[in-house]
Motif scaffolding. Structure first.
Motif, mmCIF file in Angstrom:
data_model
loop_
_atom_site.group_PDB
_atom_site.id
_atom_site.type_symbol
_atom_site.label_atom_id
_atom_site.label_comp_id
_atom_site.label_asym_id
_atom_site.label_seq_id
_atom_site.Cartn_x
_atom_site.Cartn_y
_atom_site.Cartn_z
ATOM 1 N N LYS A 1 -0.907 -0.739 10.990
ATOM 2 C CA LYS A 1 -1.332 0.619 10.646
ATOM 3 C C LYS A 1 -0.130 1.567 10.678
ATOM 4 O O LYS A 1 0.735 1.454 11.545
ATOM 5 N N VAL B 1 -1.886 -0.345 6.468
ATOM 6 C CA VAL B 1 -2.798 0.657 5.936
ATOM 7 C C VAL B 1 -2.574 1.996 6.648
ATOM 8 O O VAL B 1 -1.804 2.080 7.608
ATOM 9 N N VAL C 1 0.876 -1.173 0.000
ATOM 10 C CA VAL C 1 0.000 0.000 0.000
ATOM 11 C C VAL C 1 0.914 1.224 0.000
ATOM 12 O O VAL C 1 1.533 1.535 1.015
ATOM 13 N N VAL D 1 -7.355 1.085 -0.988
ATOM 14 C CA VAL D 1 -6.762 -0.171 -0.507
ATOM 15 C C VAL D 1 -7.664 -1.352 -0.870
ATOM 16 O O VAL D 1 -7.196 -2.444 -1.174
ATOM 17 N N PHE E 1 -11.106 -0.635 7.856
ATOM 18 C CA PHE E 1 -9.996 -0.562 8.809
ATOM 19 C C PHE E 1 -10.324 0.324 10.019
ATOM 20 O O PHE E 1 -9.429 0.714 10.761
ATOM 21 N N ARG F 1 -3.110 9.492 3.675
ATOM 22 C CA ARG F 1 -2.414 8.792 2.590
ATOM 23 C C ARG F 1 -2.556 9.576 1.282
ATOM 24 O O ARG F 1 -1.594 9.744 0.528
ATOM 25 N N ASP G 1 -12.476 2.011 2.525
ATOM 26 C CA ASP G 1 -11.231 1.953 3.301
ATOM 27 C C ASP G 1 -11.446 2.437 4.730
ATOM 28 O O ASP G 1 -10.894 1.868 5.680
#
Length: 311
Positions: free
Chosen positions: A239, A149, A89, A223, A306, A155, A302
């Motif tokens: 994470k 992630v 990722v 993701v 998560f 991100r 996503d």
């Protein structure tokens, strides 16, 4: 003998038959973990696994496969010595993870001496889609599957800063030129020629456009579409927000050499401030309320998968 129907539903490759059947949640093998310092991290890990498993059972039961099975594993790197599968990722510690895999596989003595070019362009690591179906199936069944992630908005902003706020011989001419041409009114010749200077708002317009002028890129792809977390049953969910402790616990789990620790250094643009929640807030101010909502919607899965808090 296990009945054919049961074997199909338990296999991570059950989806090769065209239907997703939720795999069993296998316990992590903790035989190699030494010391009691990892108990809190282990509890957190079990919660993340159970949460994702619960989400997948609730939202993806018997979902028809929409893509070729080999494509599902195209982002997964293989480390055969320690039997590790790592789904990449981008902007979630992937460069340093690839360094660690190179050390684990015996390709390098230390993660600290491997250049960015060697990591991303050296082709030292093998991907899972390079194996035949039997090789893929065996590894998915036997190896420890790892994913890291990051908060989706962090991100995204991190990817924008990296690719568009620094000189880049690929992203500016390929993405930058197309973005400026379509979304900037009265763009000057220099910007159209170089593709440099893309604004965050223009980048978001491109991201949300169903007729975007250039395709998606792994650095800002969801993701859910990079690693297929409801089709591939990941054993370990790390994470970025707890990167170091998660990574070093994982290295214990797979029996990595005692002196191998996850690298702390920032791969590129080391003088830049890290992309934090506060940095993200500054970028989001450039967007309208509707654009912010649509960007969240884009990464909705996503956030849910998560257990990230919506911004």
């Amino acid at each position: 003998r296990v009945p054919e129907q049961q074997r199909t539903s338990e296999s991570p490759l059950g989806w090769f038959r065209g239907v997703y059947l939720p795999p069993a949640l296998h316990p992590l093998n903790k035989a190699l973990v030494k010391g009691g310092e990892w108990e809190d991290i282990d509890r957190t890990q079990e919660k993340r696994r159970a949460f994702l498993q619960g989400f997948c059972k609730k939202h993806n039961s018997r979902k028809k496969l929409q893509t070729h099975p080999v494509h599902l594993v195209s982002r997964i790197y293989v480390e055969d010595r320690h039997k590790v599968l790592y789904c990449e990722v981008p902007k979630a510690g992937c460069s340093n993870w690839k360094r660690v895999l190179m050390v684990l596989s015996g390709l390098a003595a230390s993660a600290n001496n491997i250049s960015h070019e060697d990591v991303h362009y050296g082709k030292h690591l093998r991907k899972l889609d390079s194996y035949d179906l039997k090789g893929i199936s065996t590894r998915l069944n036997m190896y420890t599957k790892l994913i890291f992630v990051r908060d989706p908005m962090e991100r995204l902003v991190s990817a924008f800063r990296d690719k568009f706020e620094h000189p880049n011989s690929y992203y500016h001419p390929v993405f930058g030129k197309a973005i400026i041409k379509k979304y900037r009114h009265n763009a000057d010749e220099e910007a159209l020629k170089t593709g440099s200077g893309v604004k965050f708002k223009e980048f978001i317009q491109y991201l949300l456009d169903s007729h975007r002028p250039v395709g998606m890129d792994i650095h800002w792809e969801q993701v859910s579409k990079l690693c297929y977390p409801c089709l591939i049953n990941y054993d370990f969910i790390g994470k970025f927000e707890t990167l170091e402790e998660d990574a070093n616990y994982f290295l214990q789990l797979v029996g990595a050499p005692a002196d191998l620790k996850f690298p702390k250094f920032k791969d590129r643009h080391s003088s830049d401030e890290r992309t934090s929640a506060e940095v993200v807030r500054q970028y989001l101010k450039e967007l309208s309320k509707e654009e912010r909502q649509l960007t969240y919607d884009f990464y909705y899965l996503d956030y849910l998968m998560f257990n990230y808090t919506s911004p």
